[in-house]
Scaffold this motif. Structure first.
Motif, PDB file in Angstrom:
ATOM      1  N   TRP A  79     -47.540  -8.201  22.167  1.00 49.95           N
ATOM      2  CA  TRP A  79     -47.265  -7.780  23.544  1.00 49.95           C
ATOM      3  C   TRP A  79     -46.227  -8.707  24.181  1.00 49.95           C
TER       4      TRP A  79
ATOM      5  N   SER B 210     -42.551  -7.525  25.481  1.00 55.13           N
ATOM      6  CA  SER B 210     -42.228  -7.722  26.886  1.00 55.13           C
ATOM      7  C   SER B 210     -40.842  -8.326  27.080  1.00 55.13           C
TER       8      SER B 210
ATOM      9  N   ASP C 133     -43.328  -1.093  36.278  1.00 50.46           N
ATOM     10  CA  ASP C 133     -44.153  -1.369  35.099  1.00 50.46           C
ATOM     11  C   ASP C 133     -45.637  -1.457  35.423  1.00 50.46           C
TER      12      ASP C 133
ATOM     13  N   GLY D 242     -47.626  -2.270  32.404  1.00 53.03           N
ATOM     14  CA  GLY D 242     -47.979  -3.684  32.379  1.00 53.03           C
ATOM     15  C   GLY D 242     -49.472  -3.911  32.400  1.00 53.03           C
TER      16      GLY D 242
END
Length: 388
Positions: free
Chosen positions: A10, A14, A48, A52
């Protein structure tokens, strides 16, 4: 399930910045165009948020072994979007497609299997919680604005009445959609304990460029409608012990603490006993101490002490400086439970100051769930508004 792999992949994905959520939403809306109407007309503020939040939750899936409460709250909260179980599958597919796109050669069969398993575990918890909540609670509470009080230059206090009384713990938050801004939800926190007449008080602070806060502060009028989602959060509610409380608020971070004060005041009036409370309310300038009169009146009660703190006016006759520093300078707060709410920088500073002054980490309580509204309050305020 390889937890470290989930976190590292992740983090790597990102690095793509805004490209990743753009790909995610494009994939979601192309493959499932019927879902587009669940999101704001303008996606600029969405950015996001969902993407997110998903990544943050799934890559911290190990915490589910000890506490599923937050994920269950999310499941109940998402009922306000009329989310169905099949929608979770659509979102999950787009999340995996985005990871595959941006991880490249790192997207191996085992990585795909772990991400799929982690997301499936999260989705199952949320779906079951939503199904259970449907047995005894509506997906949202309809409300009507009954009064608007422009309390200061940039703070408006709204009072609204829900058609059905809400059951929440003082200090909890919920998402709100204004009738003037369909599909644009932001987290707010009542400044009062639940009332049988359904009255809810909200403190909204204007943030330049914030569509929600600008509308709530400047344009909302009595008679306007709103919707409130399911209550969330537990860090700013009263702890399950008999400790006296230290409250530290910045700006409209006062709201959840005011709700807890309302609850404690009721207890003292009924029982003649309860926790003692010291409240420090920080603001940049004196006129931002928008609830000063009410709090000053409450100091007539033997259990309550109120100390305003102003940072940007050297002529202020009272405590000056950053509120966290002012609290720490007042001496030892050992044995107290501290409830802290405000902007993320204010909370971070206050936590550091009180920790250095000797308060144990477990006695420092501040909400973090709304950071997920941006990917929104460490806490006290949502991403654009300061509406806590």
């Amino acid at each position: 399930m390889n937890i470290e792999m989930l976190k590292s992949t992740w983090a790597d994905m990102s690095q793509a910045g805004d490209e990743a959520p753009l790909y995610f939403y494009s994939h979601l809306f192309i493959t499932h165009p019927e879902l587009r109407e669940m999101f704001p007309v303008s996606m600029a503020s969405q950015r996001d948020k969902l993407f997110g939040a998903l990544g943050h939750i799934v890559s911290n899936v190990e915490k589910l072994d000890s506490d599923t409460g937050f994920i269950e709250e999310l499941g109940r909260d998402h009922r306000r979007f009329a989310v169905e179980p099949e929608h979770y599958s659509a979102v999950g597919s787009s999340l995996l497609a985005t990871l595959k796109q941006f991880l490249g050669s790192q997207w191996t069969e085992s990585v795909a299997a772990d991400w799929s398993a982690a997301y499936g575990q999260i989705a199952k918890i949320m779906v079951i919680a939503a199904e259970d909540a449907a047995d005894d609670a509506p997906p949202w509470w309809d409300a009507e604005v009954v009064s608007v009080d422009r309390r200061s230059i940039d703070v408006t206090v709204l009072q609204m009445r829900t058609s059905v009384a809400m059951d929440y713990r003082p200090g909890q938050s919920m998402a709100m959609e204004l009738g003037r801004l369909p599909r644009l939800w932001r987290y707010v926190t009542p400044a009062n304990q639940p009332r049988s007449d359904g009255l809810v008080e909200l403190h909204i602070q204007l943030v330049p460029g914030g569509q929600f806060s600008s509308t709530a502060v400047r344009k909302v009028r009595p008679g306007d409608t709103a919707r409130l989602g399911a209550p969330m959060g537990d860090q700013l509610t009263r702890p399950f012990n008999d400790n006296d409380l230290l409250m530290v608020a910045g700006g409209t971070g006062l709201a959840p603490l005011a709700a807890v004060l309302d609850e404690i005041n009721t207890q003292w009036r009924a029982e003649g006993a309860g926790p003692r409370v010291d409240l420090f309310h920080g603001a940049r300038l004196p006129w931002n101490l928008y609830d000063h009169d009410k709090l000053t009146t409450l100091t007539e009660e033997p259990w309550f002490t109120y100390r305003p703190v102003v940072s940007d006016d050297p002529t202020f006759h009272g405590l000056r400086g950053l509120v966290g520093s002012a609290v720490a300078a007042e001496g030892s707060w050992a044995g107290r439970t501290a409830l802290i709410c405000g902007s993320p920088p204010m909370v971070g500073h206050a936590v550091a100051q009180l920790g250095a002054a000797g308060l144990a980490p477990e006695d420092l309580r501040y909400e973090t769930f709304a950071t997920l509204d941006k990917s929104s309050s460490a806490i006290g305020q949502t991403d654009e508004e300061g509406s806590r």
